[in-house]
Design an enzyme around this catalytic site. Structure first.
Site, PDB file in Angstrom:
ATOM      1  N   LYS A 104      -9.938   7.069 -18.691  1.00 48.94           N
ATOM      2  CA  LYS A 104     -10.339   7.659 -19.968  1.00 48.94           C
ATOM      3  C   LYS A 104      -9.182   7.609 -20.969  1.00 48.94           C
ATOM      4  O   LYS A 104      -8.708   6.532 -21.257  1.00 48.94           O
ATOM      5  CB  LYS A 104     -10.844   9.081 -19.718  1.00 48.94           C
ATOM      6  CG  LYS A 104     -11.797   9.197 -18.507  1.00 48.94           C
ATOM      7  CD  LYS A 104     -13.120   8.468 -18.701  1.00 48.94           C
ATOM      8  CE  LYS A 104     -13.933   8.311 -17.415  1.00 48.94           C
ATOM      9  NZ  LYS A 104     -14.205   9.553 -16.689  1.00 48.94           N
ATOM     10  N   ARG A 116       0.844  -1.200   0.000  1.00 49.66           N
ATOM     11  CA  ARG A 116       0.000   0.000   0.000  1.00 49.66           C
ATOM     12  C   ARG A 116       0.876   1.245   0.000  1.00 49.66           C
ATOM     13  O   ARG A 116       0.599   2.222  -0.671  1.00 49.66           O
ATOM     14  CB  ARG A 116      -0.972   0.014   1.190  1.00 49.66           C
ATOM     15  CG  ARG A 116      -1.716   1.345   1.304  1.00 49.66           C
ATOM     16  CD  ARG A 116      -2.965   1.337   2.206  1.00 49.66           C
ATOM     17  NE  ARG A 116      -2.910   0.433   3.311  1.00 49.66           N
ATOM     18  CZ  ARG A 116      -2.201   0.625   4.429  1.00 49.66           C
ATOM     19  NH1 ARG A 116      -1.469   1.716   4.566  1.00 49.66           N
ATOM     20  NH2 ARG A 116      -2.211  -0.268   5.379  1.00 49.66           N
ATOM     21  N   ASP A 173      -8.411  19.242 -13.097  1.00 44.83           N
ATOM     22  CA  ASP A 173      -8.752  17.923 -13.638  1.00 44.83           C
ATOM     23  C   ASP A 173      -8.419  17.969 -15.128  1.00 44.83           C
ATOM     24  O   ASP A 173      -9.062  18.673 -15.898  1.00 44.83           O
ATOM     25  CB  ASP A 173     -10.245  17.644 -13.390  1.00 44.83           C
ATOM     26  CG  ASP A 173     -10.677  16.253 -13.865  1.00 44.83           C
ATOM     27  OD1 ASP A 173     -10.045  15.721 -14.798  1.00 44.83           O
ATOM     28  OD2 ASP A 173     -11.656  15.716 -13.313  1.00 44.83           O
ATOM     29  N   TYR A 194     -17.265  17.499 -13.062  1.00 48.49           N
ATOM     30  CA  TYR A 194     -17.666  16.098 -13.256  1.00 48.49           C
ATOM     31  C   TYR A 194     -18.671  15.677 -12.172  1.00 48.49           C
ATOM     32  O   TYR A 194     -18.510  16.050 -10.997  1.00 48.49           O
ATOM     33  CB  TYR A 194     -16.409  15.221 -13.198  1.00 48.49           C
ATOM     34  CG  TYR A 194     -16.704  13.741 -13.224  1.00 48.49           C
ATOM     35  CD1 TYR A 194     -17.119  13.113 -14.402  1.00 48.49           C
ATOM     36  CD2 TYR A 194     -16.584  12.962 -12.077  1.00 48.49           C
ATOM     37  CE1 TYR A 194     -17.406  11.765 -14.425  1.00 48.49           C
ATOM     38  CE2 TYR A 194     -16.864  11.606 -12.101  1.00 48.49           C
ATOM     39  CZ  TYR A 194     -17.278  11.015 -13.275  1.00 48.49           C
ATOM     40  OH  TYR A 194     -17.567   9.672 -13.296  1.00 48.49           O
TER      41      TYR A 194
END
Ligand SMILES: *Cc1c(COP(=O)(O)O)cnc(C)c1O
Length: 383
Positions: free
Chosen positions: A202, A53, A177, A105
């Site tokens: 994306k 992690r 973003d 978004y």
């Protein structure tokens, strides 16, 4: 020297970097390291990796590659775009105020209005295209200004340099973003932003086969904080998915270039069609943000939206097109048609949507790698 970053174009740098071959075996692919934990040689000093992690070599390769492409110093890979964005929001504390673009978004809208509010973090939505409206929204407790450009789905363009300047003057962290343009076309850190976030699901991944998020920063103090939050919150990207994103990155320039060329052709044709009320694409000279986008980016990307008369026409078109998949998401090799009102912006109340131009007649098209003329023929038949 040819290996110096400045000497090579970004297109070449997608392929030629520290990880182009494995230092131990020469393998021309980053090894997928599945280990969750790492053996420590001594009691007194632990190695670079201890628990996955906190750090995993495959994820680290992706994090360094994206940091290089965004001209940052440190990259972070997350389990999704929303994980990258939510972790970034965790820089804020109770009592802080966030200024955020009004056509953000849908998932970021939900996080802001339904989660951050519960944690005592206030927000103001603003029209980010207008510097004065952002200036007016800033309060003494404002700690972050959050942008998205081009915005989703009406493709509004934010003047990034002006807003990041305003953020600096007011001691705020600025976030962009950059999902729609990718570092191939726009590098917000070079425009003064503190943090760039991506839904790598994306265009960066590009193949509709992985969900991932990225964040990149320049300042070492902010890097330290995001690294701490990444490890504390724990929404990290797994090694297999990190590998898929690295594979996508290799063709990112070529994909963006081809899709963008088609997007412009399609946008032009749609704007001439009688069934289409309006087209939103920053590459059209008639688009409100055309000049601003030209000033700060190297292209307009491959996403456009267009408005039909109403929902019943949308239904007819969606159910009769043959080529684009009708789906949530964007930025893939295949063209994707989506219906913002019931997909990306379903979390937004209708009145809020309408205010932002997201009407019941609006469709968004993410242009893939098909021949543009085939998509045009398909759409025109469906109209
Ligand atoms: C998809 C998307 C997100 C969220 O990313 P996920 O990978 O779906 O969590 C954030 N911002 C933009 C602009 C997006 O298109």
């Amino acid at each position: 020297m040819l290996t110096e970053k400045e000497e090579l174009s970004l297109q070449t740098r997608l392929l030629h970097h520290k990880y182009k071959s494995d230092s131990q075996t020469g393998a021309v692919s980053v090894p997928i390291q599945h280990a969750s934990t790492f053996h420590q040689e001594t009691l007194d000093s632990f190695g670079k990796y201890d628990y996955a992690r906190s750090g995993n070599p495959t994820r680290e390769a992706l994090e360094e590659i994206i940091a290089g492409l965004e001209n940052g110093t440190k990259g972070f890979a997350f389990a999704s775009g929303m994980a990258a964005i939510s972790t970034t929001f965790m820089l804020l504390s109770a009592g802080d105020h966030l200024v955020i673009t009004e056509d953000v978004y849908g998932g970021s809208y939900r996080m802001t209005t339904e989660v951050l509010t519960r944690m005592g973090i206030e927000h103001t939505f603003v029209d980010m295209t207008n510097v004065e409206s952002v200036e007016r929204a800033v309060r003494p407790n404002t700690r972050m200004i959050y942008m998205e450009t081009p915005s989703n789905p009406t493709m509004k363009i934010t003047p990034v340099k002006e807003i990041t300047g305003l953020a600096r003057e007011n001691d705020c962290i600025s976030v962009v973003d950059n999902t729609f343009l990718t570092p191939v076309l726009q590098r917000p850190l070079d425009l003064g932003a503190d943090i760039v976030v991506h839904s790598a699901t994306k265009f960066i991944g590009g193949h509709s086969d992985v969900v991932a998020g990225l964040a990149v920063v320049k300042d070492p103090v902010i890097a330290e904080k995001i690294g701490f939050l990444q490890n504390s919150f724990g929404a990290i990207l797994g090694p297999q998915d990190a590998w898929l994103i690295m594979r996508g990155i290799k063709t990112m320039h070529t994909r963006m270039e081809a899709s963008e060329k088609s997007a412009l052709k399609i946008a032009r044709r749609l704007s001439e069609h009688p069934a289409v009320n309006r087209v939103y694409y920053p590459g059209l000279e008639t688009h409100s943000g055309y000049d601003q986008n030209k000033l700060q980016s190297e292209g307009s990307g491959a996403v456009l939206s267009f408005e039909l008369s109403d929902r019943s026409h949308v239904k007819k078109v969606v159910e009769s097109v043959q080529l684009p998949v009708f789906a949530v998401s964007l930025g893939a090799v295949e063209s994707i048609l989506s219906y913002p009102a019931q997909m990306s912006h379903a979390a937004m109340p209708q009145a809020e949507r309408e205010k932002r131009g997201i009407t019941d007649g609006l469709l968004r098209l993410s242009v893939g790698l098909e021949k543009a003329e085939d998509i045009i023929t398909d759409l025109e038949r469906a109209f």
